[in-house]
Structure formats: structure tokens, C-alpha cells
Design a protein around this motif. Structure first.
Motif, PDB file in Angstrom:
ATOM      1  N   UNK A   1      40.835  28.972 -76.040  1.00 47.80           N
ATOM      2  CA  UNK A   1      40.522  27.579 -75.712  1.00 47.80           C
ATOM      3  C   UNK A   1      41.177  26.648 -76.725  1.00 47.80           C
ATOM      4  N   UNK A   2      41.826  25.603 -76.233  1.00 44.96           N
ATOM      5  CA  UNK A   2      42.456  24.607 -77.115  1.00 44.96           C
ATOM      6  C   UNK A   2      41.474  23.439 -77.244  1.00 44.96           C
ATOM      7  N   UNK A   3      41.105  23.163 -78.465  1.00 47.59           N
ATOM      8  CA  UNK A   3      40.010  22.209 -78.695  1.00 47.59           C
ATOM      9  C   UNK A   3      40.492  21.032 -79.539  1.00 47.59           C
ATOM     10  N   UNK A   4      40.056  19.843 -79.153  1.00 46.12           N
ATOM     11  CA  UNK A   4      40.285  18.629 -79.949  1.00 46.12           C
ATOM     12  C   UNK A   4      38.924  18.143 -80.437  1.00 46.12           C
ATOM     13  N   UNK A   5      38.771  18.076 -81.752  1.00 46.59           N
ATOM     14  CA  UNK A   5      37.538  17.553 -82.359  1.00 46.59           C
ATOM     15  C   UNK A   5      37.844  16.130 -82.825  1.00 46.59           C
ATOM     16  N   UNK A   6      36.932  15.214 -82.526  1.00 40.64           N
ATOM     17  CA  UNK A   6      37.167  13.806 -82.880  1.00 40.64           C
ATOM     18  C   UNK A   6      36.223  13.413 -84.009  1.00 40.64           C
ATOM     19  N   UNK A   7      36.778  12.875 -85.108  1.00 41.33           N
ATOM     20  CA  UNK A   7      35.951  12.399 -86.218  1.00 41.33           C
ATOM     21  C   UNK A   7      36.510  12.824 -87.559  1.00 41.33           C
ATOM     22  N   UNK A   8      35.841  12.421 -88.640  1.00 42.24           N
ATOM     23  CA  UNK A   8      36.423  12.675 -89.967  1.00 42.24           C
ATOM     24  C   UNK A   8      35.386  12.858 -91.065  1.00 42.24           C
ATOM     25  N   UNK A   9      34.127  13.108 -90.700  1.00 40.40           N
ATOM     26  CA  UNK A   9      33.091  13.183 -91.737  1.00 40.40           C
ATOM     27  C   UNK A   9      32.614  14.600 -92.015  1.00 40.40           C
ATOM     28  N   UNK A  10      31.505  14.687 -92.771  1.00 43.18           N
ATOM     29  CA  UNK A  10      30.914  15.979 -93.098  1.00 43.18           C
ATOM     30  C   UNK A  10      30.428  16.699 -91.853  1.00 43.18           C
TER      31      UNK A  10
END
Ligand code: GLY
Length: 426
Positions: A1-10
């Protein structure tokens, strides 16, 4: 599965860390990510608010699943725009994200479905709101209706404070249009508890309980922050009580929204106040908590990725989640001045030594790589130093042992995360 995670925090680092362990993963991207996330994912320089840019990237890269960390892109319609192009998203539609994006919508949903919450009034006129506070018993809580980067909830102990808060929100527009409308509610007392569930709009999978620490300084003093540390499981409310708490505070809303034809899909996070009369919902969030995620996911044994994908498909087949018995604690190391203004770009030393300790994970919350590829500060909350232990005390000892290795100019952390709970357990 090719996944895009959105965000930049802990929170996103914890999600990236967990998703990267999945045998189902073939490629993980994160937009925009941070220096820690870059160890698990290819970071791409697209802001989490740039929905068009994210959509273009997801189409070009044939992304199978997009997992959204922060609330703002969900409230702005990321799910809806991706869905219109046939792309799968873990997270609710813009309409359902209003459970967090509009405090008045959220309170109306709670009262419509009989969820216990503090009595409230909604105002769009500043003078009327001010008059109401002059005639109302203190303390009260004033909430800007829209998103205000976690700063839109103010506890007022006097009517002078209330009038000044209303003036800032409704007249001076310190939060922009988010303050055009306000919710004013009675302040309720008790123990705070965070309950998060994963849901496809019908089946509810509870995540482990967690307890956040919102004040900046020890002994719950100082200004409110996004969260200075957390532990899981909650010491005061054991897992056997959690089912009944969910039945009172979350299930009526999930069932009610589905019956109205708008199923809520994604993670639903209920911020609760446990009172002598039972649980009251303070707020709903349409995203994972931060730093709760940093203590919940290290305890999760089950592969998270297929569960997120099933929810994005609208059909959750997984019927339960498996958890490690161990306790988990995270201590947030923040920039000097946070939650006010702070310097960025300061060199951080000692992360490798902290990470080398067994059962310690250092999640990056606000970090970046400088031109020399060194890890530097880039946010208010910089690191979430996390440890697993046989019990809360062991997790506490290990987290504080690890954090001693880390230094950056002005960096500070609370020294009492979980201390009250350890007293209760004694
Ligand atoms: N820990 C508080 C929040 O995520 O809103």
C-alpha cells in the motif's frame, strides 16, 4: 500500500512510526513531515493546508490511502476533494469534521443525541454575549466557534475577564472569523480523560485511554498548551469502565449521525471531564490527540494500517485491537517561551543517546534539518520523549532518564507528568 501521511507534529511522527512497521506498506510519504518522520517516510514539501497540492501529489504518486493528522485540512474539505477524485482518505468529511471545526455544531449534536455536556449558550453579538456574562455565575468557559490553533478556549473566573475575552474574540477578531460566534458554557470540575475511538460510522474500536497534561508548568500551573506530556492507560479509570464511558459519550453520536445519513468515519477523540455525576464531554476532536497518540500507539500490538484502510473504505472488519500490557509515558520538551513566542533553528543535542535506551522512542514534534543536515528546533513543542515500562512508575523513570540526555538552548519540560496518577496507584 502506498500511503500519504499529512502533518508535521509528534502525533504524525507516532503515526509514521507505527504505519512504517506494517507489512502491508510499500511506500510512505509525509507532507510536510519533520526531521524525525524523515527516518520512516519520504518527506515532501507540501503544506498540510495545501489541499490542491496534496491532491495533485496523491494522483501523481498513485497513493492508495491518505491519512490526515491535523484537523484544519479535514475541516477545509480534504476528504471531500480526494473522495471526488476516487482517492481513499482516513478522516471525516468536512461536514463531520465540524464536530471539531464548530463548537456550536458540536454542542448541538451532543444535546440532540443526549450526550452529557455542560449547559451552554451561543452568541453572534458581542454586546449580548457580554451582557450574558455579567448576569451569569462564574467560572465560565468561552469558546471561539471556529478553529483557533488550540487557543480558542478560555476559562474565565471573573466577569471582567469574560468581557475582555469576548472583546478580543468577537470585536478585535484575534482568531479571525473563528470568533464571529462564541459558545459560553458553565465550567465543570473533575478529572480530565481523553478517549479516542476508531470508527467506520457503525463499528467502534476503542483506543487505549490516555491522560494529557495541558498546563505549561509543574503542578498544573501556567498557561494552557497543546499538551506537555501524557500517559496511557489512565490510572483513575480502568479499561473495564471505558466501555460504559464510550456508551455515554461517543456511541450516541456515532449512531445518531449514521441514522441521520452522515456517518462519522475516522478517529473521534472525546475530551472528557469525569465528574461525580459521571462523564461530561468537554469537546470532540476529529483527529488523533497530541501528545496522546505518542503514548497510545506504542502500546498497540495490532497492525494499524489495515484498520485505517478499512475505515477509509467505509467497512471496518477488524473487531478488536490488541494492546501491550506495558504503560507508556511521554514528556514533551518545548522551546523556551512556548506557548508564547520562541526562537527557531536552535541545535538539538543528545537525541541519539536518548533513543539508544531500550523501550524509549523520541518522537519529533517541531524539528527540522538545517543546511548541514543537523536537527534543529522549528516549533513550540519540539520533542515527545516516550518510554514504555512494566508500570507507570517504570515508564516515568525511563522517560525522565532519556530526556536528561537532550539539550537545546532554552528547552524546558514538566517534571511531574503522571505524578498525580502514581499517587493514586500507591
Ligand atoms: N492533547 C490535546 C489535543 O490533542 O487536543
Amino acid at each position: 500500500m502506498r500511503v500519504l501521511l499529512v502533518g508535521s507534529g509528534g502525533r504524525e511522527h507516532a503515526l509514521a512510526w507505527k504505519i512504517a512497521q506494517s507489512p502491508k506498506l510499500t511506500k510512505l510519504f509525509c507532507a510536510p513531515g519533520n526531521a524525525g518522520i524523515a527516518e520512516h517516510a519520504e518527506c515532501v514539501d507540501i503544506s498540510s493546508d495545501d489541499i490542491e497540492g496534496l491532491l495533485k501529489f496523491a494522483i501523481e504518486q498513485a497513493i492508495d490511502l491518505t491519512v490526515v493528522g491535523p484537523e484544519a485540512p479535514l475541516v477545509a474539505g480534504l476528504y471531500d476533494q480526494f473522495n471526488a477524485r476516487g482517492l481513499k482518505v482516513f478522516g471525516p468529511s468536512a461536514k463531520m469534521a465540524l464536530l471539531e471545526g464548530s463548537k456550536s455544531f458540536s454542542k448541538d449534536v451532543m444535546s440532540r443525541f443526549g450526550v452529557p455536556t455542560a449547559a451552554y449558550e451561543v452568541f453572534t453579538n458581542a454586546k449580548e454575549a457580554m451582557q450574558y456574562t455579567l448576569e451569569t455565575e462564574m467560572p465560565i468557559v468561552i469558546k471561539a466557534d471556529g478553529l483557533a490553533a488550540g487557543k480558542g478556549v478560555v476559562i474565565c473566573d471573573t466577569s471582567e475577564q469574560a468581557v475582555s475575552t469576548l472583546s478580543k474574540m468577537m470585536e478585535q477578531k484575534v482568531f479571525g472569523p473563528a470568533g464571529n460566534k462564541v459558545v459560553i458554557e458553565k465550567k465543570i470540575e473533575g478529572e480530565e480523560l481523553s478517549i479516542l475511538v476508531l470508527t467506520d460510522g457503525e463499528t467502534i474500536l476503542p483506543l487505549a485511554s490516555a491522560r494529557d497534561h495541558k498546563r505549561a508548568y509543574d503542578h498544573d500551573r501556567g498557561p494552557n498548551t497543546g499538551g506537555m506530556g501524557a500517559y496511557s492507560p489512565s490510572a483513575q479509570f480502568d479499561e473495564s469502565m471505558i466501555g460504559s464511558i464510550i456508551d455515554q459519550t461517543i456511541r450516541p453520536v456515532i449512531d445518531g449521525l449514521r441514522k441521520e445519513g452522515s456517518p462519522y468515519r475516522g478517529v473521534l477523540y472525546a475530551g472528557l471531564m469525569m465528574t461525580a455525576d459521571g462523564p461530561y464531554v468537554l469537546e470532540y476532536n476529529c483527529r488523533f490527540g497530541d501528545p496522546e497518540t505518542e503514548v497510545i500507539l506504542p502500546r498497540l500490538k495490532t497492525d494499524l494500517l489495515p484498520v485505517l484502510a478499512e475505515i477509509a473504505d467505509g467497512k471496518l472488519c477488524q473487531k478488536s485491537l490488541e494492546w501491550h500490557e506495558k504503560a507508556c509515558m511521554t514528556v514533551v520538551m518545548a522551546s523556551g517561551g512556548y506557548p508564547g513566542s520562541y526562537q527557531k533553528g536552535l541545535s538539538i543535542h543528545g537525541i541519539p543517546a536518548a533513543k539508544a535506551i531500550r523501550d524509549v522512542v523520541v518522537f519529533h514534534a517541531g524539528t527540522a534539518l538545517n543546511e548541514k543536515k543537523e536537527v534543529v528546533t522549528s516549533g513550540g513543542r519540539v520533542l515527545a520523549v516516550t518510554a514504555l515500562g512494566g508500570n507507570l512508575r517504570a515508564a516515568y523513570d525511563l522517560a525522565y532518564q532519556a530526556i536528561q540526555h537532550i539539550h537545546f538552548e532554552g528547552g524546558f519540560f514538566r517534571r511531574d507528568i503522571g505524578r498525580k496518577a502514581m499517587e493514586v496507584l500507591k
